[in-house]
Design a protein around this motif. Sequence first.
Motif, PDB file in Angstrom:
ATOM      1  N   LYS A  21     -13.398  -9.537 -26.155  1.00  0.00           N
ATOM      2  CA  LYS A  21     -13.989  -8.976 -26.442  1.00  0.00           C
ATOM      3  C   LYS A  21     -14.319  -9.231 -27.848  1.00  0.00           C
ATOM      4  N   THR A  38     -18.167 -11.163 -32.722  1.00  0.00           N
ATOM      5  CA  THR A  38     -17.802 -10.295 -33.660  1.00  0.00           C
ATOM      6  C   THR A  38     -17.595 -10.640 -34.512  1.00  0.00           C
ATOM      7  N   THR A  94     -21.686  -8.202 -33.837  1.00  0.00           N
ATOM      8  CA  THR A  94     -21.319  -6.714 -34.423  1.00  0.00           C
ATOM      9  C   THR A  94     -20.289  -7.178 -35.146  1.00  0.00           C
ATOM     10  N   TYR A 110     -11.321   0.162 -30.324  1.00  0.00           N
ATOM     11  CA  TYR A 110     -12.758   0.119 -29.817  1.00  0.00           C
ATOM     12  C   TYR A 110     -13.131  -0.663 -29.692  1.00  0.00           C
ATOM     13  N   LEU A 111     -11.671  -1.831 -29.805  1.00  0.00           N
ATOM     14  CA  LEU A 111     -12.226  -3.528 -29.430  1.00  0.00           C
ATOM     15  C   LEU A 111     -11.262  -3.327 -27.549  1.00  0.00           C
ATOM     16  N   GLU A 125     -11.744  -0.641 -25.443  1.00  0.00           N
ATOM     17  CA  GLU A 125     -12.905  -0.117 -24.609  1.00  0.00           C
ATOM     18  C   GLU A 125     -13.715  -1.202 -24.211  1.00  0.00           C
ATOM     19  N   ASP A 126     -14.299  -1.068 -22.626  1.00  0.00           N
ATOM     20  CA  ASP A 126     -15.053  -1.739 -22.649  1.00  0.00           C
ATOM     21  C   ASP A 126     -16.322  -1.950 -23.089  1.00  0.00           C
ATOM     22  N   ASN A 127     -16.824  -3.053 -22.701  1.00  0.00           N
ATOM     23  CA  ASN A 127     -18.621  -2.720 -23.389  1.00  0.00           C
ATOM     24  C   ASN A 127     -19.563  -1.132 -23.046  1.00  0.00           C
ATOM     25  N   HIS A 187     -18.998   1.372 -22.982  1.00  0.00           N
ATOM     26  CA  HIS A 187     -18.554   2.474 -23.455  1.00  0.00           C
ATOM     27  C   HIS A 187     -18.311   2.815 -24.887  1.00  0.00           C
ATOM     28  N   LYS A 188     -17.934   1.354 -25.415  1.00  0.00           N
ATOM     29  CA  LYS A 188     -17.499   1.447 -26.129  1.00  0.00           C
ATOM     30  C   LYS A 188     -18.198   2.212 -27.935  1.00  0.00           C
ATOM     31  N   ASP A 189     -19.640   1.964 -28.158  1.00  0.00           N
ATOM     32  CA  ASP A 189     -20.848   2.980 -28.698  1.00  0.00           C
ATOM     33  C   ASP A 189     -20.316   4.173 -28.771  1.00  0.00           C
TER      34      ASP A 189
END
Lengths: 372, 521
Positions: free
Chosen positions: B99, B103, B135, B166-167, B169-171, B173-175
Amino acid sequence: MNNKIYANWFMHVPGFGIKTMTELLNVYGTLENAYRMSDKDANNLLKKKQAESFIYAKQNSDPDKLYRKLEAEMIDIFPEMDEEFPEKLKKIPNRPFAIYVKGKMPDEHIPSVSIIGARMCSDYGRYMAREFGKELAYSGIQIISGMASGIDGISQRAALSVNGMSFGITGCGVNVCYPEENRDLYEDLIDRGGIISEYVPDTKPKAQYFPLRNRIISGLSDAVIVIEAKKKSGTAITVDMALEQGKEVFALPGRVTDRLSDGCNGLIKQGAYIATCAQDIIEFFGINDNDYGKLSDVIEEGNMISGNEVEKEIMNALNFDRLSIADIQQLLENRSRNFDTKTTMQAIVELCAKGYLIQENGYLRKRFLYRK
Amino acid sequence: MFSTVISGAVHGITPYLMQVEVDVSDGLPSFNMVGFLSGEVREAADRVKVALKNSGNKIPASHITVNLSPANIRKAGISVDLPIAIGILVSLGQIEEEKLEKTMIVGELGLDGEVKPVKGILPIARQALLSGIETIIVPFENAKEGAVVSKLKVIGVKNLNETIAYLQEDNAHKDMLLEPTTIDLKRIFETTSYEESGLDFADINGQSAVKRAIEVAAAGFHHILMIGPPGSGKSMMAKRIPTILPPLSEDEALEVSTIYSVAGLLDTNEPLITKRPFLSPHHSITETALTGGGMVPKPGVISRAHRGVLFLDELAEFRASTLDLLRQPIEDKSIHIARANGTFVYPADFQMVCAMNACKCGYYPDMNKCRCTEKEIKRYLSHVSGPILDRIDICIETPKVDVADLNNNNSLNENSETIRNRVMKARKIQEERFKNTGLRFNSDMSPADINKYCRLGMKEKMYMERVFRSMGLSARAYHRTLRVARTIADLEGAENVREIHLSEAVCYRMGENGIYKGGER
């Protein structure tokens, strides 16, 4: 001769003024006798401090030796009991006990005038001092002043420039040139006029000496001319002294808004003579045979120069104050002469190159021109 | 378990990427930090431990080692708290390492887990983009600043738990959890105008000659000195100089903002500086405040005036030693500060505008008011050191203002925009002329360049000779006059320097006989 030797010695002893010396002379008759009084007498007769310095001086210095040094430096001393001591000074209150002279003494039979004024003077004052100094000296009047920067020095320089006579009264010893910037004047005065002081030759200038020497300036003169002065100044002190001594006071009228003319205008209000040209003073002394015109004729107006329209306009707009380029531009705009900045600047440079304008500390002013 | 988190920091204003390596293993419970650290970085250990605990994250008693690499740069500042905390959680397996790919994480932690703003986000974000990061997680207050780098996904976080969530969460639904911050750069530039600052040259009545001199100075990037009595509008005009300079380009704005970012002076809501800076240090300023300094040097006033105006009011009152420090930055357009842990270079390309009185009491040449003696005036003028004056091309005396002038309607006065357009035109000409030469403005020209670019005709040469001789100007003034004359010609769009340009330039050297020679006559 004896008087000079011992007078010189007494002048070197601190705390001995005209009052003490008169008392001593009353007791002992001559200066030499006074010098030879015993320590005991000194203690009885003099104040404690005076007695101390008298005894100390007697042990440490020799009148003959001191006088030889004076002679070697070509300095003359005139004690007040001498015949050579100026008659005019004998009459003034609080006269000096003796004066030192390097060069000559003013001739008592020729009228003497002191030209005085502010050290920081305007260009107008500078010009007037020069004119008065020159014209009066040319007609044979002796110019007396304080050798200071500003009006004093300028008038004296002008007097010497026409081979006139001038005398400088200093607030320091005659061996000391103050201010240093007037070194040329100091040397010229020794050659062709004189430096006069009531202080021993090597005395360094001190603020309190200057107001005192003003009484000698006015004392040696028949009339005092004030060129330019602020309300409160050293010049005012000289004028007060002159009035106290019964001398004539002349003042140059100035513009009412000019702080540097406040002193002069104030004097006129109080009844001083008005001088608008050197002729006024020359006539006062009854000196005739003079073919000098009035000063107002001598100053050349801007319209006489050669140059284009802008240059003429600038010369007409300017007076003798120091102005910046921006000031000049503003002045032209106020006269509804809207030249653009570039054109004005070009004309200014041209006028500088031609010599009609001169620069001082980055500011510009009109140069005085003579018709002759 | 071992993990690596990417973070960033600045060394001076130079950003660099930092690897935060965390190892959690069995052994005596301890928390060690290595990697050439300064005191405040070392303290991160305590902050991180407590912040993790207070956010409800249990750390088992274990041997924790943190290494900040590269180890050859001394780490200063407190931007590594958050990456260390995340690193520990990754090592403990609470966050998956994948994840964190591409970043970067930057942020300071409070004991309650709050994420606090840090300095230098803008240069760090720019460096991140160059290094292939996609990111960047930054403190919420710094998010807009980071978003200036528009190709980067910038996530502003308020506290530790938010970051963890945030970290984790899966990619996909992150945003939705934390929306990336964006700003509209184009709009920022478009809406920037000097008019709204309320400053305009139209406010100034009269003073046409001074305004003209300022216009010339702005057009050719000449340093300028105004001499005049108090109340003649020197400061008023100086403050308006930025309004006639060309607006900052995007690159310039980033340069300036970078400096302010490092100094921690950027506004949270206005992350980009789009107006030319105007700095007016008081004359009591210390040497380090002017040039920048400290153990880890902070940008000084001259760097904060980069691409803007440095206004030195009461020039004669500045300590000579302070002013002399300006000599090198004016030449190099940057300042080098050497410290035990490295040399720091800060840009310092500013337009110097100076103002002073002509004498101590200020009123010279008005003899009705001035109480100074001739000697005092000369002494005052000689306060400013020659080497600094050598770098000032234009010197203009400001007149005292007439009350009548103040009452005039100022609708007839030229506004800043009109003047700015002329300035920009003249700068464009210079840009063309100096293409591929390394020079930018007429003021950069060396005597050799002057011979090349301001060739005088026979007539002009004779004119210069006559004027210089009759006015007693020095040979040194000659080149300066030509440089300024070149700018005046450029303002007019003239190919060759002619007499009228020269005469105006000479006027800007009138002060020569006063100040430039220490007031000698």
